[in-house]
Every structure is written in C-alpha cells, then in structure tokens.
Design a protein around this motif. Structure first.
Motif, PDB file in Angstrom:
ATOM      1  N   VAL A   1       0.846  -1.201   0.000  1.00  0.00           N
ATOM      2  CA  VAL A   1       0.000   0.000   0.000  1.00  0.00           C
ATOM      3  C   VAL A   1       0.878   1.247   0.000  1.00  0.00           C
ATOM      4  CG1 VAL A   1      -1.619   1.370   1.386  1.00  0.00           C
ATOM      5  CG2 VAL A   1      -2.022  -1.074   1.054  1.00  0.00           C
ATOM      6  N   THR A   2       1.890   1.258   0.850  1.00  0.00           N
ATOM      7  CA  THR A   2       2.779   2.425   0.943  1.00  0.00           C
ATOM      8  C   THR A   2       3.477   2.692  -0.389  1.00  0.00           C
ATOM      9  OG1 THR A   2       3.147   2.021   3.294  1.00  0.00           O
ATOM     10  CG2 THR A   2       4.775   3.397   2.151  1.00  0.00           C
ATOM     11  N   THR A  21       1.035   3.838  -3.079  1.00  0.00           N
ATOM     12  CA  THR A  21       0.559   5.192  -2.794  1.00  0.00           C
ATOM     13  C   THR A  21       1.554   6.237  -3.266  1.00  0.00           C
ATOM     14  OG1 THR A  21      -0.759   4.399  -0.938  1.00  0.00           O
ATOM     15  CG2 THR A  21      -0.238   6.738  -0.960  1.00  0.00           C
ATOM     16  N   ALA A  40      -2.140   8.697  -5.930  1.00  0.00           N
ATOM     17  CA  ALA A  40      -2.705   9.348  -4.749  1.00  0.00           C
ATOM     18  C   ALA A  40      -4.142   8.935  -4.466  1.00  0.00           C
ATOM     19  CB  ALA A  40      -2.627  10.872  -4.920  1.00  0.00           C
ATOM     20  N   PRO A  99      -6.650   6.591  -3.042  1.00  0.00           N
ATOM     21  CA  PRO A  99      -6.645   5.408  -2.175  1.00  0.00           C
ATOM     22  C   PRO A  99      -7.545   4.282  -2.678  1.00  0.00           C
ATOM     23  CG  PRO A  99      -7.660   7.289  -1.057  1.00  0.00           C
ATOM     24  CD  PRO A  99      -7.134   7.778  -2.366  1.00  0.00           C
ATOM     25  N   VAL A 102      -5.484   2.382  -5.225  1.00  0.00           N
ATOM     26  CA  VAL A 102      -4.439   1.627  -4.531  1.00  0.00           C
ATOM     27  C   VAL A 102      -5.043   0.401  -3.850  1.00  0.00           C
ATOM     28  CG1 VAL A 102      -2.774   1.687  -2.629  1.00  0.00           C
ATOM     29  CG2 VAL A 102      -2.889   3.594  -4.240  1.00  0.00           C
TER      30      VAL A 102
END
Length: 173
Positions: free
Chosen positions: A34-35, A38, A42, A44, A47
């Motif tokens: 996820v990090t 991301t 941008a 979410p 992602v």
C-alpha cells in the motif's frame, strides 16, 4: 504456526490451496505494498483495488513463482502491474479545485512518468532494468535495499542502473 514460516514456504502452501498461508502473506506484505503504490498513485481507492487484485493474483498464480529471488519482489511485480492496469482503465481527470494549483516538482515528475515521454521510455527497458530503476529512482531505495528486494547482488543493481540510464538517454534524446 503459519506466522513463523518463511515467505517461500507460505507461497508454496498458497499454491497448495492453504488460505491461512495467504492471510499471513497478506498481513506481512499488504502494508508495504500500500505504501509503495501510494507513492505512485494518490487515489486510495485505486491503490486498495490494486492491492486486492494483487493478492487475488498471488492466490491464483502462486505456482508460477519459481523460487528465484524474494517473494516480496515477486509480489511487487504483480502489484505494480495491477496498479498500472487500474490506471489505464480510468480516464485522467483533474478535479476543478486543482486546475489552478501549482503542482510540486515531485508530482510533475510522477505525472511525466505516467503520461509523458518517460513512461514509454521506461516501458522500452527490459523488465530487469525497469525493476532496478523503479526500486532505486521511483521508490528511493538504496542499491543494497534494491538488491535485497530484487534478489540480486548490489553490484548487479549498479550495473543494471548504468545500463538503464544509457538506454533511457538514447530513448529520450
């Protein structure tokens, strides 16, 4: 019991249909995935969908991992492809609130990677060279960290990066 297993053993268990092994892999790898995703997107929702798609693919294709390199690098390869698939399916839209906003240098670079000349130039690289560029330049890893993630020696990371830079210079000239 599964929690103490190495990633390779977990992936073998996933290939045999062990759902608990997949849960453990997800718990270990979803947060960093996820990090990293991301940093490239941008949104979410995009992602999250990409991460879910990644682990569905891990479940379906666990037998395709041949035991070379790190499981994390294999998962990353799936994850970034799933993110790109998600982005390709969505039209580029700029919310009205951001039309007049000055975009940071980093955002300009990332937009250039995705929509400018750099994207096709990166795509022209072999998967091995592209993975090194992504790990070191886009994700900001050191050569040692990139080598660990990709399952290759640090010297190989440096050599591939030099080759990738030369090819990108030619492609963008």
């Amino acid at each position: 019991m599964h929690e103490t297993w190495a990633d390779a053993r977990l992936l073998e268990a996933v290939a045999d249909g062990d759902r608990r092994a997949l849960e453990v892999l997800y718990g270990r790898h979803a947060p960093w995935l996820v990090t990293r995703l991301t940093r490239r997107c941008a949104d979410p929702t995009v992602v999250d969908e990409s991460v879910q798609d990644t682990f569905v693919a891990v479940w379906r294709t666990a037998r395709k991992w041949h035991g070379r390199g790190e499981v994390a690098a294999w998962i990353w390869g799936i994850g970034i492809r799933r993110l790109l698939d998600q982005l390709r399916r969505r039209p580029l839209t700029v919310p009205p609130a951001y039309e007049q906003v000055v975009v940071s240098a980093e955002e300009q670079v990332l937009l250039g990677i995705e929509y400018g000349e750099l994207g096709p130039a990166l795509n022209s690289l072999s998967p091995e060279l592209r993975a090194v560029v992504q790990a070191t330049v886009l994700d900001g890893l050191t050569t040692r960290e990139a080598g660990r993630l990709l399952g290759i020696p640090t010297g190989t990371v440096k050599t591939r990066m030099m080759r990738a830079k030369a090819l990108l210079r030619e492609e963008l000239a």
